[in-house]
Design a protein around this motif. Structure first.
Motif, short mmCIF file in Angstrom:
data_model
loop_
_atom_site.label_atom_id
_atom_site.label_comp_id
_atom_site.label_asym_id
_atom_site.label_seq_id
_atom_site.Cartn_x
_atom_site.Cartn_y
_atom_site.Cartn_z
N VAL A 601 -5.69 -50.26 -8.62
CA VAL A 601 -6.71 -49.21 -8.70
C VAL A 601 -6.21 -48.09 -9.60
N ASN A 602 -7.13 -47.53 -10.38
CA ASN A 602 -6.81 -46.35 -11.20
C ASN A 602 -7.31 -45.12 -10.46
N PRO A 603 -6.44 -44.31 -9.89
CA PRO A 603 -6.88 -43.13 -9.12
C PRO A 603 -7.68 -42.14 -9.94
N ASN A 604 -7.41 -42.08 -11.23
CA ASN A 604 -8.14 -41.13 -12.08
C ASN A 604 -9.63 -41.43 -12.10
N VAL A 605 -9.99 -42.73 -12.17
CA VAL A 605 -11.40 -43.14 -12.19
C VAL A 605 -12.07 -42.79 -10.87
N ILE A 606 -11.34 -43.09 -9.76
CA ILE A 606 -11.92 -42.80 -8.44
C ILE A 606 -12.12 -41.31 -8.25
N LEU A 607 -11.16 -40.49 -8.73
CA LEU A 607 -11.29 -39.04 -8.57
C LEU A 607 -12.47 -38.49 -9.38
N GLU A 608 -12.77 -39.10 -10.52
CA GLU A 608 -13.95 -38.69 -11.30
C GLU A 608 -15.22 -38.89 -10.48
N GLU A 609 -15.33 -40.02 -9.81
CA GLU A 609 -16.50 -40.30 -8.97
C GLU A 609 -16.58 -39.29 -7.83
N VAL A 610 -15.44 -38.99 -7.22
CA VAL A 610 -15.41 -38.05 -6.09
C VAL A 610 -15.86 -36.66 -6.56
N LEU A 611 -15.35 -36.22 -7.71
CA LEU A 611 -15.73 -34.90 -8.22
C LEU A 611 -17.22 -34.82 -8.52
N LEU A 612 -17.78 -35.94 -8.99
CA LEU A 612 -19.21 -35.98 -9.26
C LEU A 612 -20.00 -35.83 -7.97
N ASP A 613 -19.54 -36.52 -6.91
CA ASP A 613 -20.23 -36.43 -5.61
C ASP A 613 -20.12 -35.02 -5.04
N LEU A 614 -19.02 -34.33 -5.31
CA LEU A 614 -18.80 -33.00 -4.73
C LEU A 614 -19.16 -31.87 -5.69
N SER A 615 -19.85 -32.20 -6.76
CA SER A 615 -20.11 -31.20 -7.81
C SER A 615 -20.82 -29.95 -7.29
N GLU A 616 -21.80 -30.13 -6.43
CA GLU A 616 -22.56 -28.97 -5.91
C GLU A 616 -21.65 -28.05 -5.11
N GLU A 624 -11.42 -24.23 -8.87
CA GLU A 624 -10.68 -24.67 -10.04
C GLU A 624 -9.84 -25.88 -9.64
N ILE A 625 -10.15 -27.04 -10.23
CA ILE A 625 -9.47 -28.28 -9.85
C ILE A 625 -8.78 -28.88 -11.07
N THR A 626 -7.48 -29.12 -10.91
CA THR A 626 -6.68 -29.72 -11.99
C THR A 626 -6.18 -31.08 -11.53
N ILE A 627 -6.41 -32.10 -12.35
CA ILE A 627 -5.95 -33.45 -12.00
C ILE A 627 -5.10 -33.98 -13.16
N GLU A 628 -3.82 -34.23 -12.87
CA GLU A 628 -2.93 -34.78 -13.89
C GLU A 628 -3.19 -36.27 -14.04
N VAL A 665 -4.07 -32.04 -8.20
CA VAL A 665 -3.66 -33.40 -7.84
C VAL A 665 -2.70 -33.88 -8.91
N LYS A 666 -1.47 -34.31 -8.48
CA LYS A 666 -0.49 -34.77 -9.46
C LYS A 666 0.40 -35.87 -8.86
N SER A 667 1.11 -36.53 -9.76
CA SER A 667 2.04 -37.58 -9.33
C SER A 667 3.44 -37.00 -9.20
N PHE A 679 8.14 -45.85 -2.86
CA PHE A 679 6.72 -45.48 -2.79
C PHE A 679 6.34 -44.68 -4.04
N GLU A 680 5.08 -44.90 -4.46
CA GLU A 680 4.46 -44.04 -5.49
C GLU A 680 3.84 -42.87 -4.75
N VAL A 681 4.21 -41.63 -5.13
CA VAL A 681 3.81 -40.46 -4.35
C VAL A 681 2.80 -39.62 -5.14
N LEU A 682 1.65 -39.32 -4.50
CA LEU A 682 0.64 -38.41 -5.04
C LEU A 682 0.60 -37.18 -4.17
N ALA A 683 0.39 -36.00 -4.79
CA ALA A 683 0.35 -34.74 -4.04
C ALA A 683 -0.97 -34.02 -4.28
N PHE A 684 -1.65 -33.61 -3.18
CA PHE A 684 -2.88 -32.82 -3.22
C PHE A 684 -2.52 -31.43 -2.68
#
Length: 753
Positions: A601-616, A624-628, A665-667, A679-684
């Protein structure tokens, strides 16, 4: 030059005889003389007071004098050569001529001195050929006897014939060093001692220790006067000479008195050493003074070696039939096809072999605090009591005794059933075990005098007994002794039974887990029904409540009071919250570890969909949301979308009023977790209200909230859902917070192989 004796004059009686230093008496018997020579200087440092009788020289004339000056260069060379050739064993005698007198000498080392002991040379009264013939009888003894006792009887007879002593006894010790006359050859007119027992106090500890070092001891005349040993008086009053290996060493006055009370005039004692322990003695008694030649002594000592060489063989022969029967019973027991349940104990106990395996009268198997028993046993109460004590006594291992009362004084109540036991623990705590029992075997022991009166007290003090009149004792609460083959067979079967118990325990655990699995399956089924009701039956009335409340508020023609309007709005809000909670519960319970296929899975693609759903919501909060750029990971796409959505909504929701949310959101790259792997670690992270770190675990529990519903809306399911999603991915999630400054959520996804 002043000289003094080194006689040990400490008062010795039966209250302290076990501590008597019998190895340093400071005196010898008078049938020979003794010289102590310094190893380095060859100066004479000790001599016996009777040297004048043998050498025509007084002690003062030879002490502190070179050995060579006293005995001459030739004798010194003979002694030196003897020492050089016999460094390992300095016991073979050599002949010495001094002043036209023949002596037989031995030399041994004692501390810093060589001890030379010399006895006048005795002419052989027995021909060498007779000694040889007697020794050759050993072969016939082996052929003509079957038991160890028969062999010892033949040796006693042969030893008496060759030495000429009035009585020759083979004396055997038990485990407590009480002695028994095991075999005997005695002059016809003397009372036999065969079968008599003697208490361990007759031969104290330090005497037994000396018998282990010096295998042959003689007293030529019981009524001898001890000869003192002399040395130079140099002010050292602690000076002594260790005579442990001496042939002439003077005997303890207590022992002399003991023999005098028996009427003995002379003795010869040969140690019988078996498996590095004092097994017994060849004890020769004569009723007048008696000395024998070196050849006779060797012949008698050879008899002792012959006995000890045959002990294992004879005992093995005697135990062969016992071992054969025990092994047959063991093979039968091991052949049973036992089921993995407690009914297998019934099969075991129905067989006669469970007792025959070690010739027991009863047996008890203790498992899960329940007793299964067969034959003659104590009652259940006493079996439980005995099990606890034996488990402690054996440290949850193995214990055997033919006299349990020695370890459990209050066992007299069940001596009739269990005077002897073999105990094997079958579990680490000793609660599961097997015990074989033997009943009381009343034994009549014939003692040479009352063992309780081995010490006589009168107005003058304590003395050894002077009565050896036959005393009969009935020994109670003691069973027949367990033989080694019986112990071996019992141990083997205990090992087999332990494996059967382990199988039974595993079977019981499997049954327990099977039942738990069925209960869990039923519970899950019920939960699924509840979910169905929650998502369908409960949502229908909620929708009606929302619809009716909306219609009421839409009717403009009716003017409602402000209180009514507020109540209707609160009711509508409650219905909305209930509907959200039901949807979240449904999402939580639908997560299953293996129901969905994993993929890259590419997390960047999934996060784009999530941001679209939460746009309002993002626009409303002006967040202000930054995604590396994030690395690809292995996971379930729809679950990861739910995971990311919940974390971002959580950060947007828990923000102070009027504060712009800042989310990142970053790696953090690949990290190793102890015991878990890579483990591959992601931080929110966010700048929200944060939390105290002590609540870092609590926030992941379902329906757990740190704030009132009025302050921050939510069902208390979101973070619990996040944790369950991470578990479904075989990953980890951790929360780090600081009150008023924000929070960081770290997601650990296993690195794909």
């Amino acid at each position: 030059m002043k000289i003094r004796d080194i006689v040990n004059r400490d008062i010795v009686n039966l209250t302290n005889c076990e501590f008597e230093p019998i190895h340093i008496p400071g005196s010898i018997q008078p049938h020979g003389f003794l010289i102590g020579v310094n190893i380095l200087s060859w100066k004479i440092e000790f001599c016996s007071g009777n040297v004048e009788s043998y050498l025509d020289l007084k002690p003062s004339q030879i002490l502190n004098t070179d050995f060579e000056i006293v005995f001459g260069e030739e004798i010194k060379k003979t002694a030196s050569d003897y020492i050089q050739k016999n460094r390992a064993v300095l016991s073979d005698p050599f002949q010495l001529n001094f002043n036209n007198k023949e002596f037989l000498c031995t030399i041994h080392k004692s501390g810093e001195n060589y001890i030379l002991e010399a006895e006048p040379f005795l002419e052989n009264t027995v021909k060498t050929g007779d000694v040889y013939n007697q020794t050759s009888q050993f072969l016939s003894y082996m052929n003509d006897t079957h038991t160890l006792q028969e062999l010892c009887a033949q040796v006693a007879k042969g030893a008496r014939e060759i030495t000429g002593y009035d009585r020759v006894m083979i004396y055997r010790f038990d485990k407590d060093y009480n002695g028994e006359v095991f075999a005997e050859s005695v002059r016809d007119d003397l009372e036999p001692f065969l079968g008599l027992h003697y208490p361990h106090t007759d031969i104290p500890v330090q005497a037994r220790a000396l018998y282990m070092q010096n295998l042959l001891r003689m007293i030529v005349d019981i009524n001898y006067t001890p000869v003192p040993l002399f040395t130079i008086d140099d002010g050292n009053n602690s000076k002594n000479l260790d005579l442990s290996l001496s042939l002439l060493r003077s005997t303890s006055p207590i022992h002399v008195e003991y023999l005098q009370n028996m009427g003995v005039g002379a003795t010869l004692t040969i140690s019988l050493i078996h498996q590095k322990k004092l097994w017994g003695l060849i004890a020769c008694h004569h009723y007048s003074p008696k000395n024998i030649t070196h050849e006779m002594r060797l012949a008698a000592q050879l008899q002792g070696h012959f006995i000890t060489s045959q002990i294992d063989i004879r005992q093995s022969n005697e135990e062969y039939e016992v071992a054969r029967k025990s092994n047959i019973a063991l093979e039968k027991l091991n052949s049973f096809d036992l089921s993995a349940n407690e009914k297998s104990f019934e099969t075991i106990l129905k067989s006669a072999e469970i007792l025959e395996v070690c010739n027991a009268a009863g047996v008890a198997i203790i498992f899960n605090s329940k007793i299964y028993k067969k034959g003659l046993t104590p009652d259940d109460f006493n079996i439980h009591k005995l099990t606890k004590i034996l488990a402690i006594q054996s440290k949850n291992s193995f214990f055997v005794s033919d006299k349990v009362i020695d370890f459990l004084p209050d066992s007299a109540d069940f001596c009739a059933e269990a005077s002897g036991v073999i105990f094997h623990a079958l579990s680490l705590d000793g609660n599961d075990s097997i015990i074989w029992f033997r009943p009381e075997s009343l034994t009549e022991l014939n003692w040479a005098g009352d063992p309780k009166k081995a010490i006589v007290k009168d107005s003058k003090g304590l003395y050894p007994r002077n009565s050896f009149k036959l005393y009969k004792e009935i020994v109670k609460c003691q069973s027949k002794v367990w033989l080694q083959p019986e112990l071996n067979a019992a141990a083997n079967y205990a090992h087999t039974l332990q494996k059967q118990l382990n199988l039974l325990i595993i079977s019981q655990e499997e049954e327990k887990y099977r039942k738990l699995s069925e209960v869990l399956k039923e519970t899950n089924s019920e939960l699924e029904n509840i979910n169905w009701i929650s998502t369908h039956d409960l949502q229908e009335p909620l929708r009606k409540i929302q619809m009716i409340s909306s219609r009421i508020l839409e009717k403009e023609e009716i003017k409602y009071s402000e209180n009514i309007i507020n109540s209707i709005q609160r009711m509508n809000n409650s219905a909305n919250r209930m509907q959200t909670l039901l949807i979240d519960i449904l999402k939580y319970t639908r997560i299953k570890n293996a129901d969905e296929a994993f993929e890259i899975v590419n997390p960047n693609v999934i996060l784009e969909e999530v941001l679209l759903d939460l746009s309002e919501l993002i626009e409303e909060k002006k967040a202000e949301i930054t995604i590396e750029n994030l690395p690809k990971i292995k996971g379930m796409p729809f679950l990861m979308k739910q995971l990311f959505s919940n974390l971002l909504q959580n950060s947007l929701k828990y923000t102070e009023e009027g504060k712009i949310p800042v989310l990142m959101v970053k790696s953090l790259g690949v990290q190793n977790v102890d015991g878990e792997g890579a483990f591959e670690v992601l931080a929110f992270s966010d700048n929200g209200i944060g939390f105290e770190q002590i609540f870092a675990e609590k926030i992941f529990k379902i329906f757990s909230r740190l704030h009132a519903q009025e302050a921050y809306k939510g069902s208390g399911v979101g973070l619990a859902l996040c944790k369950k999603i991470m578990q479904a991915h075989k990953g980890l999630i951790f929360a780090f917070g600081e009150l008023g400054k924000g929070a960081i959520f770290k997601l650990y996804f296993p690195v794909s192989n």
